[in-house]
Design a protein around this motif. Sequence first.
Motif, PDB file in Angstrom:
ATOM      1  N   GLY A 178     -34.180 -15.692  -2.220  1.00 33.85           N
ATOM      2  CA  GLY A 178     -34.442 -16.145  -0.855  1.00 33.85           C
ATOM      3  C   GLY A 178     -34.542 -17.653  -0.751  1.00 33.85           C
ATOM      4  N   THR A 179     -34.516 -18.156   0.481  1.00 30.18           N
ATOM      5  CA  THR A 179     -34.701 -19.588   0.714  1.00 30.18           C
ATOM      6  C   THR A 179     -36.156 -19.961   0.489  1.00 30.18           C
ATOM      7  OG1 THR A 179     -35.055 -19.212   3.070  1.00 30.18           O
ATOM      8  CG2 THR A 179     -32.800 -19.723   2.366  1.00 30.18           C
ATOM      9  N   ASP A 180     -36.420 -21.247   0.335  1.00 25.65           N
ATOM     10  CA  ASP A 180     -37.768 -21.795   0.137  1.00 25.65           C
ATOM     11  C   ASP A 180     -38.475 -21.190  -1.069  1.00 25.65           C
ATOM     12  OD1 ASP A 180     -37.471 -23.423   2.436  1.00 25.65           O
ATOM     13  OD2 ASP A 180     -38.066 -21.739   3.716  1.00 25.65           O
ATOM     14  N   CYS A 181     -37.697 -20.790  -2.059  1.00 20.43           N
ATOM     15  CA  CYS A 181     -38.220 -20.202  -3.309  1.00 20.43           C
ATOM     16  C   CYS A 181     -39.099 -18.982  -3.047  1.00 20.43           C
ATOM     17  CB  CYS A 181     -38.941 -21.265  -4.139  1.00 20.43           C
ATOM     18  SG  CYS A 181     -37.840 -22.590  -4.655  1.00 20.43           S
ATOM     19  N   GLN A 182     -38.707 -18.216  -2.046  1.00 23.67           N
ATOM     20  CA  GLN A 182     -39.408 -16.982  -1.700  1.00 23.67           C
ATOM     21  C   GLN A 182     -38.615 -15.797  -2.251  1.00 23.67           C
ATOM     22  OE1 GLN A 182     -42.429 -16.957   0.008  1.00 23.67           O
ATOM     23  NE2 GLN A 182     -42.258 -19.161  -0.304  1.00 23.67           N
ATOM     24  N   GLY A 183     -39.287 -14.686  -2.358  1.00 19.58           N
ATOM     25  CA  GLY A 183     -38.626 -13.484  -2.863  1.00 19.58           C
ATOM     26  C   GLY A 183     -38.678 -13.430  -4.372  1.00 19.58           C
ATOM     27  N   ARG A 184     -37.825 -12.614  -4.894  1.00 19.24           N
ATOM     28  CA  ARG A 184     -37.865 -12.388  -6.344  1.00 19.24           C
ATOM     29  C   ARG A 184     -37.080 -13.471  -7.083  1.00 19.24           C
ATOM     30  NH1 ARG A 184     -33.074 -10.319  -8.137  1.00 19.24           N
ATOM     31  NH2 ARG A 184     -31.683  -9.551  -6.526  1.00 19.24           N
ATOM     32  N   PRO A 185     -37.579 -13.893  -8.240  1.00 17.02           N
ATOM     33  CA  PRO A 185     -36.784 -14.795  -9.074  1.00 17.02           C
ATOM     34  C   PRO A 185     -35.555 -14.049  -9.594  1.00 17.02           C
ATOM     35  CG  PRO A 185     -39.081 -14.779  -9.768  1.00 17.02           C
ATOM     36  CD  PRO A 185     -38.909 -13.676  -8.783  1.00 17.02           C
ATOM     37  N   VAL A 186     -34.428 -14.717  -9.607  1.00 22.35           N
ATOM     38  CA  VAL A 186     -33.178 -14.107 -10.047  1.00 22.35           C
ATOM     39  C   VAL A 186     -32.891 -14.452 -11.500  1.00 22.35           C
ATOM     40  CG1 VAL A 186     -30.704 -13.972  -9.593  1.00 22.35           C
ATOM     41  CG2 VAL A 186     -32.280 -14.288  -7.707  1.00 22.35           C
ATOM     42  N   ALA A 187     -33.145 -15.707 -11.861  1.00 27.64           N
ATOM     43  CA  ALA A 187     -32.822 -16.144 -13.228  1.00 27.64           C
ATOM     44  C   ALA A 187     -33.605 -17.400 -13.577  1.00 27.64           C
ATOM     45  CB  ALA A 187     -31.327 -16.420 -13.353  1.00 27.64           C
ATOM     46  N   LEU A 188     -33.768 -17.614 -14.860  1.00 27.46           N
ATOM     47  CA  LEU A 188     -34.327 -18.837 -15.410  1.00 27.46           C
ATOM     48  C   LEU A 188     -33.181 -19.555 -16.108  1.00 27.46           C
ATOM     49  CD1 LEU A 188     -36.779 -20.629 -16.259  1.00 27.46           C
ATOM     50  CD2 LEU A 188     -36.887 -19.220 -18.325  1.00 27.46           C
ATOM     51  N   VAL A 189     -32.946 -20.820 -15.720  1.00 27.65           N
ATOM     52  CA  VAL A 189     -31.868 -21.597 -16.341  1.00 27.65           C
ATOM     53  C   VAL A 189     -32.521 -22.700 -17.170  1.00 27.65           C
ATOM     54  CG1 VAL A 189     -29.777 -22.933 -15.970  1.00 27.65           C
ATOM     55  CG2 VAL A 189     -30.366 -21.100 -14.377  1.00 27.65           C
ATOM     56  N   LEU A 190     -32.371 -22.597 -18.465  1.00 27.86           N
ATOM     57  CA  LEU A 190     -32.976 -23.551 -19.386  1.00 27.86           C
ATOM     58  C   LEU A 190     -32.191 -24.866 -19.391  1.00 27.86           C
ATOM     59  CD1 LEU A 190     -33.716 -21.101 -22.321  1.00 27.86           C
ATOM     60  CD2 LEU A 190     -35.308 -21.965 -20.595  1.00 27.86           C
ATOM     61  N   PRO A 191     -32.804 -25.945 -19.894  1.00 29.94           N
ATOM     62  CA  PRO A 191     -32.074 -27.214 -20.015  1.00 29.94           C
ATOM     63  C   PRO A 191     -30.782 -27.034 -20.813  1.00 29.94           C
ATOM     64  CG  PRO A 191     -34.403 -27.568 -20.383  1.00 29.94           C
ATOM     65  CD  PRO A 191     -34.196 -26.074 -20.310  1.00 29.94           C
ATOM     66  N   ASP A 192     -29.750 -27.761 -20.408  1.00 25.48           N
ATOM     67  CA  ASP A 192     -28.434 -27.721 -21.059  1.00 25.48           C
ATOM     68  C   ASP A 192     -27.787 -26.340 -21.002  1.00 25.48           C
ATOM     69  OD1 ASP A 192     -28.565 -30.465 -21.745  1.00 25.48           O
ATOM     70  OD2 ASP A 192     -29.806 -29.944 -23.481  1.00 25.48           O
ATOM     71  N   ASP A 193     -28.048 -25.613 -19.902  1.00 23.56           N
ATOM     72  CA  ASP A 193     -27.463 -24.291 -19.715  1.00 23.56           C
ATOM     73  C   ASP A 193     -26.973 -24.182 -18.280  1.00 23.56           C
ATOM     74  OD1 ASP A 193     -26.638 -21.755 -20.356  1.00 23.56           O
ATOM     75  OD2 ASP A 193     -28.642 -20.878 -20.461  1.00 23.56           O
ATOM     76  N   GLY A 194     -26.252 -23.141 -17.967  1.00 24.60           N
ATOM     77  CA  GLY A 194     -25.754 -22.931 -16.628  1.00 24.60           C
ATOM     78  C   GLY A 194     -25.470 -21.466 -16.392  1.00 24.60           C
ATOM     79  N   THR A 195     -25.212 -21.119 -15.124  1.00 27.74           N
ATOM     80  CA  THR A 195     -24.899 -19.739 -14.790  1.00 27.74           C
ATOM     81  C   THR A 195     -24.161 -19.692 -13.465  1.00 27.74           C
ATOM     82  OG1 THR A 195     -25.786 -17.492 -14.635  1.00 27.74           O
ATOM     83  CG2 THR A 195     -27.077 -19.240 -13.592  1.00 27.74           C
ATOM     84  N   PHE A 196     -23.560 -18.568 -13.205  1.00 25.55           N
ATOM     85  CA  PHE A 196     -22.856 -18.308 -11.954  1.00 25.55           C
ATOM     86  C   PHE A 196     -23.412 -17.001 -11.431  1.00 25.55           C
ATOM     87  CE2 PHE A 196     -19.108 -16.818  -9.518  1.00 25.55           C
ATOM     88  CZ  PHE A 196     -18.946 -17.930  -8.703  1.00 25.55           C
ATOM     89  N   THR A 197     -24.286 -17.073 -10.423  1.00 22.07           N
ATOM     90  CA  THR A 197     -24.974 -15.889  -9.915  1.00 22.07           C
ATOM     91  C   THR A 197     -25.380 -16.102  -8.459  1.00 22.07           C
ATOM     92  OG1 THR A 197     -26.728 -14.300 -10.430  1.00 22.07           O
ATOM     93  CG2 THR A 197     -27.281 -16.628 -10.662  1.00 22.07           C
ATOM     94  N   ALA A 198     -25.826 -15.052  -7.812  1.00 24.99           N
ATOM     95  CA  ALA A 198     -26.276 -15.148  -6.418  1.00 24.99           C
ATOM     96  C   ALA A 198     -27.699 -15.704  -6.384  1.00 24.99           C
ATOM     97  CB  ALA A 198     -26.227 -13.780  -5.763  1.00 24.99           C
ATOM     98  N   PHE A 199     -27.913 -16.792  -5.629  1.00 27.77           N
ATOM     99  CA  PHE A 199     -29.239 -17.349  -5.399  1.00 27.77           C
ATOM    100  C   PHE A 199     -29.178 -18.235  -4.169  1.00 27.77           C
ATOM    101  CE2 PHE A 199     -27.143 -20.406  -8.113  1.00 27.77           C
ATOM    102  CZ  PHE A 199     -27.570 -21.648  -7.676  1.00 27.77           C
ATOM    103  N   GLU A 200     -30.352 -18.460  -3.547  1.00 30.48           N
ATOM    104  CA  GLU A 200     -30.414 -19.281  -2.346  1.00 30.48           C
ATOM    105  C   GLU A 200     -31.296 -20.522  -2.480  1.00 30.48           C
ATOM    106  OE1 GLU A 200     -28.493 -19.024   0.329  1.00 30.48           O
ATOM    107  OE2 GLU A 200     -27.520 -17.363  -0.703  1.00 30.48           O
ATOM    108  N   SER A 201     -32.182 -20.525  -3.504  1.00 31.85           N
ATOM    109  CA  SER A 201     -33.041 -21.702  -3.706  1.00 31.85           C
ATOM    110  C   SER A 201     -33.386 -21.833  -5.189  1.00 31.85           C
ATOM    111  CB  SER A 201     -34.307 -21.601  -2.852  1.00 31.85           C
ATOM    112  OG  SER A 201     -35.026 -20.419  -3.126  1.00 31.85           O
ATOM    113  N   VAL A 202     -33.838 -23.034  -5.549  1.00 35.37           N
ATOM    114  CA  VAL A 202     -34.107 -23.381  -6.939  1.00 35.37           C
ATOM    115  C   VAL A 202     -35.488 -24.038  -7.029  1.00 35.37           C
ATOM    116  CG1 VAL A 202     -33.339 -24.774  -8.905  1.00 35.37           C
ATOM    117  CG2 VAL A 202     -31.666 -23.807  -7.326  1.00 35.37           C
ATOM    118  N   ARG A 203     -36.330 -23.587  -7.951  1.00 35.03           N
ATOM    119  CA  ARG A 203     -37.634 -24.207  -8.215  1.00 35.03           C
ATOM    120  C   ARG A 203     -37.464 -25.098  -9.438  1.00 35.03           C
ATOM    121  NH1 ARG A 203     -41.906 -25.234  -5.665  1.00 35.03           N
ATOM    122  NH2 ARG A 203     -41.966 -23.149  -4.803  1.00 35.03           N
ATOM    123  N   ILE A 204     -37.718 -26.392  -9.247  1.00 38.03           N
ATOM    124  CA  ILE A 204     -37.611 -27.377 -10.324  1.00 38.03           C
ATOM    125  C   ILE A 204     -39.016 -27.714 -10.796  1.00 38.03           C
ATOM    126  CG2 ILE A 204     -36.776 -29.675 -10.947  1.00 38.03           C
ATOM    127  CD1 ILE A 204     -34.917 -29.330  -8.390  1.00 38.03           C
TER     128      ILE A 204
END
Length: 101
Positions: free
Chosen positions: A74-100
């Motif tokens: 969801g937007t505004d980092c609401q809803g369920r977390p979809v994935a954790l992306v570690l440093p020096d990594d990447g992914t291609f998936t459905a998401f609407e917001s990112v918590r840094i």
Amino acid sequence: MTLRRVTTALAATTAAFALTFTASAPAFAATGALTIDATTYHDPADGCLNVGGPAAPRHFIANDTDTPVVLYAGTDCQGRPVALVLPDDGTFTAFESVRIG
């Protein structure tokens, strides 16, 4: 008032004064680049970042920072977390917001 009470009161006042000025520390930022689709954020600040743009079923993210990021459905980092992306990594998936940070 005894010397002990004066010393205690002075110590408490000094501690409160110090906390007042250290509690307002600046926000931290991740060091490096965070790329979402075709947009790159250099040294992004901690917090939530909405992907924006037209709705897409999937987004690409490359985390070239020193901080893990969490992707949310969801937007505004609401809803369920979809994935954790570690440093020096990447992914291609459905998401609407990112918590840094």
